[in-house]
Design an enzyme around this catalytic site. Structure first.
Site, short mmCIF file in Angstrom:
data_model
loop_
_atom_site.label_atom_id
_atom_site.label_comp_id
_atom_site.label_asym_id
_atom_site.label_seq_id
_atom_site.Cartn_x
_atom_site.Cartn_y
_atom_site.Cartn_z
N GLY A 34 81.35 -43.92 24.92
CA GLY A 34 81.07 -44.56 26.21
C GLY A 34 80.06 -45.69 26.08
CB CYS A 35 76.78 -45.88 24.41
SG CYS A 35 76.05 -44.52 25.35
#
Length: 170
Positions: A57-58
């Site tokens: 996600g990051c």
């Protein structure tokens, strides 16, 4: 644990809210420099907090902001991503994914405290402290215009860019 943290924020009145000015915080950059948040006033400023370098996600969030940096810059907006990861991890993350979005580190958690993003989380029944993926948009006047909490990554950078445009149109 959360009650204790919330009480501390209330007692010191540190948590930032919409309409508040950029706090007087300096963050370390991966190249050994620093970035001062108050120095970002005078232009739209997007500050996003993310949990950890090189996670799915990051990585997606940093890639999305990087891909849109020319559009943010065309509006005169600055963008800064912040996590607890140290400078070496940030350097590796930037190089691995050819990121253009600037990153900073908050290893001591000072900014995370002020922005109230260091929270209790739960994964597979286990509780732990971590960063709540959050984004803060400041106007050229240095005041907080909009906050996104518990961000879902897909489409988020586009949403933030649209909010910058909306803010500038007012």
């Amino acid at each position: 644990m959360l009650e204790r943290r919330a009480r501390r924020l209330t007692e010191t009145d540190m948590a930032i809210e919409e309409g508040d000015k950029l706090p007087n915080i300096e963050l370390d950059t991966p190249n050994g420099g620093t970035v001062s948040l108050p120095d970002q006033a005078g232009r739209p400023f997007v500050l996003y907090f993310y949990p950890k370098d090189d996670t799915s996600g990051c990585t997606r969030e940093a890639q999305d902001f990087s891909a849109m940096m020319p559009e943010f810059e065309a509006l005169g907006a600055a963008v800064l991503g912040v996590s607890k990861d140290n400078a070496i991890k940030h350097q590796k993350f930037i190089a691995k994914y050819d990121l253009s979005v600037p990153l900073a580190t908050d290893t001591e958690g000072k900014a995370m405290e002020v922005f109230d993003v260091w929270v209790e989380k739960q994964l597979y029944g286990k509780r732990y402290m971590g960063i709540d993926r959050s984004t803060f948009l400041f106007g050229p006047d240095g005041k907080l215009f909009r906050v996104w909490r518990r961000v879902r990554v897909p489409g988020h950078a586009v949403d933030v860019l649209e909010s910058v445009k909306e803010m500038l149109a007012r």
